[in-house]
Every structure is written in structure tokens, then in C-alpha cells.
Scaffold this active site. Structure first.
Site, mmCIF file in Angstrom:
data_model
loop_
_atom_site.group_PDB
_atom_site.id
_atom_site.type_symbol
_atom_site.label_atom_id
_atom_site.label_comp_id
_atom_site.label_asym_id
_atom_site.label_seq_id
_atom_site.Cartn_x
_atom_site.Cartn_y
_atom_site.Cartn_z
ATOM 1 C CB THR A 75 -0.915 0.011 1.239
ATOM 2 O OG1 THR A 75 -1.678 -1.196 1.257
ATOM 3 C CG2 THR A 75 -1.836 1.206 1.234
ATOM 4 C CG HIS A 131 1.791 5.952 -11.619
ATOM 5 N ND1 HIS A 131 2.948 6.586 -11.202
ATOM 6 C CD2 HIS A 131 1.953 4.638 -11.310
ATOM 7 C CE1 HIS A 131 3.770 5.702 -10.673
ATOM 8 N NE2 HIS A 131 3.196 4.515 -10.720
ATOM 9 C CE LYS A 135 0.825 6.231 -7.694
ATOM 10 N NZ LYS A 135 0.356 5.145 -6.798
#
Length: 242
Positions: A75, A131, A135
Site C-alpha cells: 500500500t 501513472h 492514481k
């Protein structure tokens, strides 16, 4: 064959992990999602992999600790309270926490540290990442991981040298800073570059993720490696013996 528990198994990474676990010949032991208490079920598994959310992390770590089960944490977006909880639990169980489980990124971070150690302070360091549009944290956990590698190579703290807020009239670049630039768009799984810019020459170390399966496969390899290790806090570098 190892038994894997996956927290966040209905998400995109959770689905990729289920595939990678099967590919590696292991067993998908149990999946836990938002609102579920992992403690009652993870005790029957050999290792826990958590790619859920920062809000759930402390509870997930406590659950793994209560059952004596190793946990791999992928995470991102973690804060100081999360790291404190990880450090505390690592007294009793093996924990691997990382911003990126890719084996390629792991090796890249080692190369970044080596370059930062060997090139002079007159080489500017910039970390560039891109990304997908969904995100939610920036800079990415991987970008921070690479920045940490550069800072470690220079023998400084990243918190003291990180520059990720350039806008407007910023003035000249502060010598020794490690800069960050963030791009978001499309469906990019993850592109990272570390640029060492010297006088009249430039070195770029880069990695491109073509599919999130690379993170899942790396997590499965690391999770299997974590089983049977003594209580401590580990990194992906330990998995590759870097």
C-alpha cells in the site's frame, strides 16, 4: 506451496495477485476487502499481502501480528503513524513494506543509490514519474523509493532535500535538492526515470511497467521469501540480496 491471504483482493492489484499466486503454484488462501476483519481468517494462511488502503493498514498489521503471520505491505500513500505501527509490529513478525514490488524497480533503486554515491554533488538529481489517471497519491510510492535511494547514496535525508512543489517564480535550483515531477493520464501502469544532470552530460536510469502483473509477481516472490524469516522489517532489496 504457500497459502496467501490477500487484503484488497477485489481491486485491480488483488485480482492480479490471485493470478500470480496461481501461476507460481501457490494457494490463494483467503481474500479480505473493505469492512472485513482479517484477524479471524488469516491465521490459517502462511503470509498476508496487503494492497488495500492507508486507512486500513494499522488494523491489518495488528491482525497479522495477533496471528503471528508475516505480512507484505504494498500500500502506498503511507504517513508517519503507519510506519510507526509497522516498526512496532516488526518486533513480533516479519514485515516487508515497500513502495514497489517490481524486481526491476528494486534493481533500479540499487543502481540509483550507486550512481548518487559515485557522481559528485554537482550532478543534479530529478525523479520523473507517470501513472494512470486514477492514481490518487503523488509523488508515487515508487518515486519516493527512488528518491530515498538517491538520498541514501548521498548520505542525506530525503525530507531535507526533496523538492516537489515547483510553481511560478521559484528561483534557481537549490544545489543538492532532489527534484520530483509527477505526470498523470491514460492507463499508464507506471513509468519512472531518475535523471542525473551534470555539466554537459546527462545520465538517465529508467523503468517502464507494461502491466501491473509485474508488481503481483514480485509480491508473490517476496511473500514466499518472507515465510519463515525472523521478526524484523525487510525490503525488496533483502529479497534480491542486494
Amino acid at each position: 506451496m504457500a497459502k496467501f491471504a490477500v487484503i484488497g483482493h477485489k481491486g485491480r492489484m488483488g485480482q492480479a495477485l490471485a493470478t500470480a499466486i496461481e501461476e507460481a503454484g501457490h494457494e490463494f488462501c483467503v481474500g479480505i476487502d473493505l469492512g472485513g476483519d482479517p484477524a479471524p481468517v488469516i491465521g490459517q494462511c502462511d503470509v498476508v499481502v496487503d494492497f488495500s488502503s492507508p486507512d486500513a493498514l494499522v488494523g491489518n498489521v495488528k491482525a497479522a501480528r495477533s496471528k503471528g503471520v508475516p505480512i507484505l505491505i504494498g500500500t502506498t500513500g503511507l504517513e508517519e503513524a503507519h510506519f510507526s505501527a509497522i516498526d512496532e509490529a516488526a518486533r513480533d513478525i516479519p514485515i516487508l513494506q515497500t513502495g514497489n514490488t517490481s524486481l526491476g524497480i528494486t534493481l533500479l533503486s540499487a543502481l540509483v543509490k550507486q550512481a548518487a554515491e559515485r557522481l559528485g554533488d554537482d550532478w543534479d538529481i530529478e525523479v520523473l514519474e507517470m501513472h494512470h489517471r486514477m492514481k490518487v497519491d503523488a509523488p508515487s510510492g515508487t518515486a519516493k523509493l527512488l528518491g530515498e535511494a538517491a538520498a541514501e547514496g548521498r548520505g542525506v535525508a530525503l525530507d531535507d532535500k526533496m523538492d516537489s512543489g515547483r510553481h511560478g517564480q521559484t528561483g534557481a535550483r537549490t544545489p543538492g535538492d532532489i527534484g520530483f515531477a509527477t505526470l498523470r493520464g491514460g492507463t499508464v501502469a507506471g513509468d519512472h526515470s531518475v535523471i542525473f544532470a551534470g555539466n554537459e552530460e546527462r545520465l538517465t536510469l529508467a523503468h517502464s511497467a507494461e502491466n501491473r502483473m509485474i508488481f503481483a509477481r514480485g509480491a508473490v516472490r517476496a511473500g514466499g521469501w518472507l515465510i519463515g524469516k525472523p521478526p524484523a522489517r525487510y525490503t525488496m532489496h533483502d529479497v534480491l540480496d542486494l
